[in-house]
Design an enzyme around this catalytic site. Structure first.
Site, short mmCIF file in Angstrom:
data_model
loop_
_atom_site.label_atom_id
_atom_site.label_comp_id
_atom_site.label_asym_id
_atom_site.label_seq_id
_atom_site.Cartn_x
_atom_site.Cartn_y
_atom_site.Cartn_z
N GLU A 203 -58.65 -11.47 43.07
CA GLU A 203 -59.41 -11.24 41.87
C GLU A 203 -60.83 -12.19 42.07
O GLU A 203 -60.38 -13.26 42.34
CB GLU A 203 -59.18 -10.38 41.11
CG GLU A 203 -57.83 -9.18 41.43
CD GLU A 203 -57.49 -9.12 39.87
OE1 GLU A 203 -57.38 -9.77 38.75
OE2 GLU A 203 -56.01 -8.08 39.81
N GLY B 28 -61.66 -13.72 39.35
CA GLY B 28 -61.03 -14.66 38.71
C GLY B 28 -59.75 -14.94 39.15
O GLY B 28 -59.12 -16.43 38.07
N GLN C 150 -67.72 -39.77 81.87
CA GLN C 150 -66.24 -40.28 81.65
C GLN C 150 -65.99 -39.77 79.18
O GLN C 150 -65.44 -39.28 78.74
CB GLN C 150 -65.99 -41.52 81.60
CG GLN C 150 -64.37 -41.65 81.45
CD GLN C 150 -64.12 -43.10 81.03
OE1 GLN C 150 -64.99 -43.82 80.73
NE2 GLN C 150 -63.26 -42.79 82.02
N GLY D 177 -74.99 -28.30 73.86
CA GLY D 177 -77.04 -29.13 73.92
C GLY D 177 -77.84 -28.06 72.94
O GLY D 177 -77.10 -27.34 72.23
N GLY D 178 -78.81 -27.50 73.20
CA GLY D 178 -79.36 -26.84 72.23
C GLY D 178 -79.24 -25.32 72.61
O GLY D 178 -79.40 -24.32 71.91
N GLU E 236 -55.93 -16.81 52.90
CA GLU E 236 -53.94 -16.98 52.73
C GLU E 236 -54.09 -18.89 52.46
O GLU E 236 -53.03 -19.31 52.67
CB GLU E 236 -53.28 -16.79 53.99
CG GLU E 236 -54.01 -15.46 54.50
CD GLU E 236 -53.17 -14.67 55.17
OE1 GLU E 236 -52.04 -15.21 55.05
OE2 GLU E 236 -53.61 -13.18 55.76
N THR F 20 -56.08 -21.76 50.16
CA THR F 20 -57.48 -23.38 51.16
C THR F 20 -55.99 -23.97 51.71
O THR F 20 -55.14 -24.40 51.09
CB THR F 20 -57.82 -22.87 49.67
OG1 THR F 20 -57.14 -24.18 48.62
CG2 THR F 20 -58.71 -22.53 49.20
N ASN G 299 -56.62 -27.37 50.36
CA ASN G 299 -55.95 -28.09 48.79
C ASN G 299 -54.19 -27.37 48.56
O ASN G 299 -53.84 -28.06 48.61
CB ASN G 299 -57.02 -27.81 47.82
CG ASN G 299 -57.78 -29.17 48.46
OD1 ASN G 299 -57.38 -29.83 48.81
ND2 ASN G 299 -58.78 -29.10 47.09
C1 LIG Z 1 -63.10 -13.67 54.66
C2 LIG Z 1 -62.87 -13.73 53.73
C3 LIG Z 1 -61.58 -13.05 53.56
C4 LIG Z 1 -60.37 -12.80 52.40
N1 LIG Z 1 -59.62 -11.93 52.48
C5 LIG Z 1 -58.27 -12.01 51.73
C6 LIG Z 1 -57.63 -10.50 51.13
O1 LIG Z 1 -57.60 -9.94 52.22
N2 LIG Z 1 -56.54 -10.36 50.07
C7 LIG Z 1 -56.71 -11.19 49.07
O2 LIG Z 1 -55.49 -10.55 48.41
N3 LIG Z 1 -57.77 -12.46 49.02
C8 LIG Z 1 -58.60 -12.33 50.87
N4 LIG Z 1 -59.39 -13.19 50.73
C9 LIG Z 1 -59.48 -13.87 48.96
C10 LIG Z 1 -59.23 -15.53 49.40
O3 LIG Z 1 -57.39 -15.80 50.05
C11 LIG Z 1 -59.55 -16.41 48.94
O4 LIG Z 1 -60.70 -16.56 48.27
C12 LIG Z 1 -58.91 -17.80 48.63
O5 LIG Z 1 -57.57 -17.63 47.93
C13 LIG Z 1 -59.43 -18.77 47.89
O6 LIG Z 1 -59.13 -18.52 46.81
P1 LIG Z 1 -60.91 -18.29 45.64
O7 LIG Z 1 -62.46 -18.37 46.59
O8 LIG Z 1 -60.91 -18.09 44.53
O9 LIG Z 1 -61.45 -20.28 45.48
P2 LIG Z 1 -60.48 -20.72 44.06
O10 LIG Z 1 -59.07 -20.99 43.92
O11 LIG Z 1 -61.56 -21.21 43.35
O12 LIG Z 1 -60.95 -22.62 45.20
C14 LIG Z 1 -61.79 -23.50 44.35
C15 LIG Z 1 -61.94 -24.67 45.03
O13 LIG Z 1 -60.73 -25.04 44.44
C16 LIG Z 1 -59.83 -25.58 44.34
N5 LIG Z 1 -58.51 -25.53 43.96
C17 LIG Z 1 -58.62 -24.69 43.53
N6 LIG Z 1 -56.77 -25.23 42.59
C18 LIG Z 1 -56.72 -26.13 43.75
C19 LIG Z 1 -55.89 -26.69 42.96
N7 LIG Z 1 -54.51 -26.46 41.51
N8 LIG Z 1 -55.90 -28.09 43.81
C20 LIG Z 1 -56.57 -28.96 44.22
N9 LIG Z 1 -57.48 -28.22 44.32
C21 LIG Z 1 -57.42 -26.50 43.93
C22 LIG Z 1 -59.31 -24.82 46.30
O14 LIG Z 1 -58.67 -25.40 47.28
C23 LIG Z 1 -61.03 -24.32 47.07
O15 LIG Z 1 -61.74 -25.53 47.64
C24 LIG Z 1 -60.21 -13.21 51.76
C25 LIG Z 1 -61.60 -14.48 51.49
C26 LIG Z 1 -62.43 -14.47 52.17
C27 LIG Z 1 -63.14 -15.78 52.43
#
Ligand SMILES: Cc1cc2nc3c(=O)[nH]c(=O)nc-3n(C[C@H](O)[C@H](O)[C@H](O)COP(=O)(O)OP(=O)(O)OC[C@H]3O[C@@H](n4cnc5c(N)ncnc54)[C@H](O)[C@@H]3O)c2cc1C
Length: 388
Positions: free
Chosen positions: A136, A138, A288, A348-349, A372, A374, A376
């Site tokens: 979501e 948030g 190489q 290249g280009g 799925e 990030t 981190n």
């Molecule tokens: C193209 C695309 C397809 C997607 N498909 C799906 C889907 O089918 N179903 C679904 O449910 N979701 C889906 N997502 C959502 C996706 O799983 C989330 O975007 C992802 O989990 C990251 O959440 P966020 O975008 O809220 O980033 P945030 O959680 O806000 O993270 C922002 C940054 O903070 C870092 N961060 C956050 N918490 C910590 C921590 N505790 N320690 C260190 N670093 C931290 C993160 O690594 C990141 O670099 C999709 C996203 C995209 C872009």
């Protein structure tokens, strides 16, 4: 080594005969049916329904569904092979197949009761695309902070809220939607529901305009007093967190497969181009300096592929694979970005223009480090294990 030992030891990179045949058929399909459409799909940000129908005909949209329900009765490893081979040609189609198999079907197979399996698995094998809606606005990394609500109302739950970033949002007819039946209970209120396209109170919102995997749809879902019969609860009420954790642990092996497929595609393009392109009177691949760059990319890709295959084999063997899945996802997504970047450099280009295929793969690679979980979050999983 005696013959017996050779029979027992199964090198990770050696595929069983059925796996080899399956991989060859998916590769052939990807070259013949997907390759000609890649640029148009990227530009139009759309996957033609006719291609999706062909993916169903090929059997890659219901890989682990038992034959009794019309599926291919394959293993998780077959899903990994399919996602890898398809992503070698187009990672957008790779993620469509990945979400269908490693998230949607996987969740139904593991957590669906007999009634749910009988109702939906034959459809998922025959033409229904699935989607998996946890995130979501948030709640991304902190997935269990979700706020979509499910109110108990007799024989149904009434869902309200918004989901964001949902892959296959445009194509799916069946959505696994996570909402809480009790916000005060924290993660213990989270429940998974099956919601069909067209259900009253359920609409598909805006589609994201993305950097990469542009043909794959990423949509908002809007739930406004959406009545979902209690028979559509997937798994137990209040245990949706378990469904989410367990399916995503497996799903990220699929993303590893998408990324090694992408890297293989980029490397293949780079090898073909540098053997063809002449500068200083000879093919660029004869320098190489270029050979060493290609060799390093091949070495990194081999290492990443072994981590993906190992995680998938562990899963099929019923062994723990949580850390291995996190390792395969982070390594594969980083290798994919590096190899795609190298391919752009070596073109290249021509690497910088849309007429050639590698700029797209470079854009597509970035998503591997985001969805799925990030990078981190993968590091967090690995750190927990090594420090425990
Ligand atoms: C193209 C695309 C397809 C997607 N498909 C799906 C889907 O089918 N179903 C679904 O449910 N979701 C889906 N997502 C959502 C996706 O799983 C989330 O975007 C992802 O989990 C990251 O959440 P966020 O975008 O809220 O980033 P945030 O959680 O806000 O993270 C922002 C940054 O903070 C870092 N961060 C956050 N918490 C910590 C921590 N505790 N320690 C260190 N670093 C931290 C993160 O690594 C990141 O670099 C999709 C996203 C995209 C872009």
């Amino acid at each position: 080594m005696t013959e017996d030992v050779a029979d027992i030891i199964q090198p990770l990179s050696i595929l069983a005969e059925d796996e080899q045949l399956f991989r060859a058929s998916v590769r052939e399909f990807a070259e013949a049916q997907i390759r000609p459409l890649v640029r148009e799909m990227d530009e139009q940000a759309k996957i033609p329904r006719a291609l999706i129908d062909k993916l169903f005909d090929l059997g890659v949209m219901g890989i682990e569904i038992p034959e009794a329900f019309g599926g291919a009765a394959g293993r998780f490893f077959h899903s990994v092979l399919a996602v890898e081979e398809i992503s070698r040609v187009d990672p957008s189609i790779g993620v469509l197949v990945d979400v269908q198999n490693t998230l949607a079907i996987n969740a139904l197979l593991r957590f669906g009761n007999d009634d749910i399996k009988r109702r939906w698995l034959p459809r998922l094998a025959a033409g229904t695309v699935g989607a998996y809606a946890l995130s979501e606005a948030g709640s991304g990394s902190d997935a269990f902070a979700l706020t979509s609500k499910a109110r108990d109302d007799g024989d149904a739950y009434v869902l309200n809220g918004r989901k964001l970033w949902i892959t296959n949002g445009n194509e799916a007819d069946l959505f696994i939607i996570f909402a809480t039946v009790n916000p005060e209970a924290g993660y213990k209120g989270i429940t998974a529901f099956l919601v069909e396209r067209g259900a009253a109170g359920f609409t598909i919102g805006k589609k994201e305009d993305k950097l990469g995997i542009r043909a794959s749809s990423t949509c908002e879902l809007i739930l406004d007093e959406c009545r979902v019969p209690k028979s559509h609860v997937l798994g137990e009420v209040g245990k949706g967190y378990k469904t989410a954790i367990e399916t995503l642990n497996e799903g990220r092996i699929g993303i590893g497969a998408q990324m090694i497929g992408l890297a293989r595609g980029a490397l293949d393009h780079a090898i073909a181009y540098t053997k063809e392109r002449k500068q200083f009177g000879k093919a660029v691949a004869e320098f190489q300096g270029v050979q060493f760059q290609l060799a390093r990319a091949a070495a990194e890709l081999e290492a990443a592929r072994l981590t993906v295959y190992n995680a998938a084999r562990l899963r099929d063997a019923g062994r723990p694979f949580l850390t291995e899945a996190a390792i395969c996802k982070i390594l594969s997504s980083e290798v994919a970005e590096r190899v795609a970047s190298l391919a752009v450099n070596l073109f290249g280009g021509n690497g910088f223009v849309k007429e050639y295929p590698v700029e797209k793969l470079y854009r597509d690679a970035k998503i591997g480090q985001i969805y799925e979980g990030t990078s981190n979050l993968q590091l967090q999983t690995i750190a927990r294990q090594i420090l425990s």
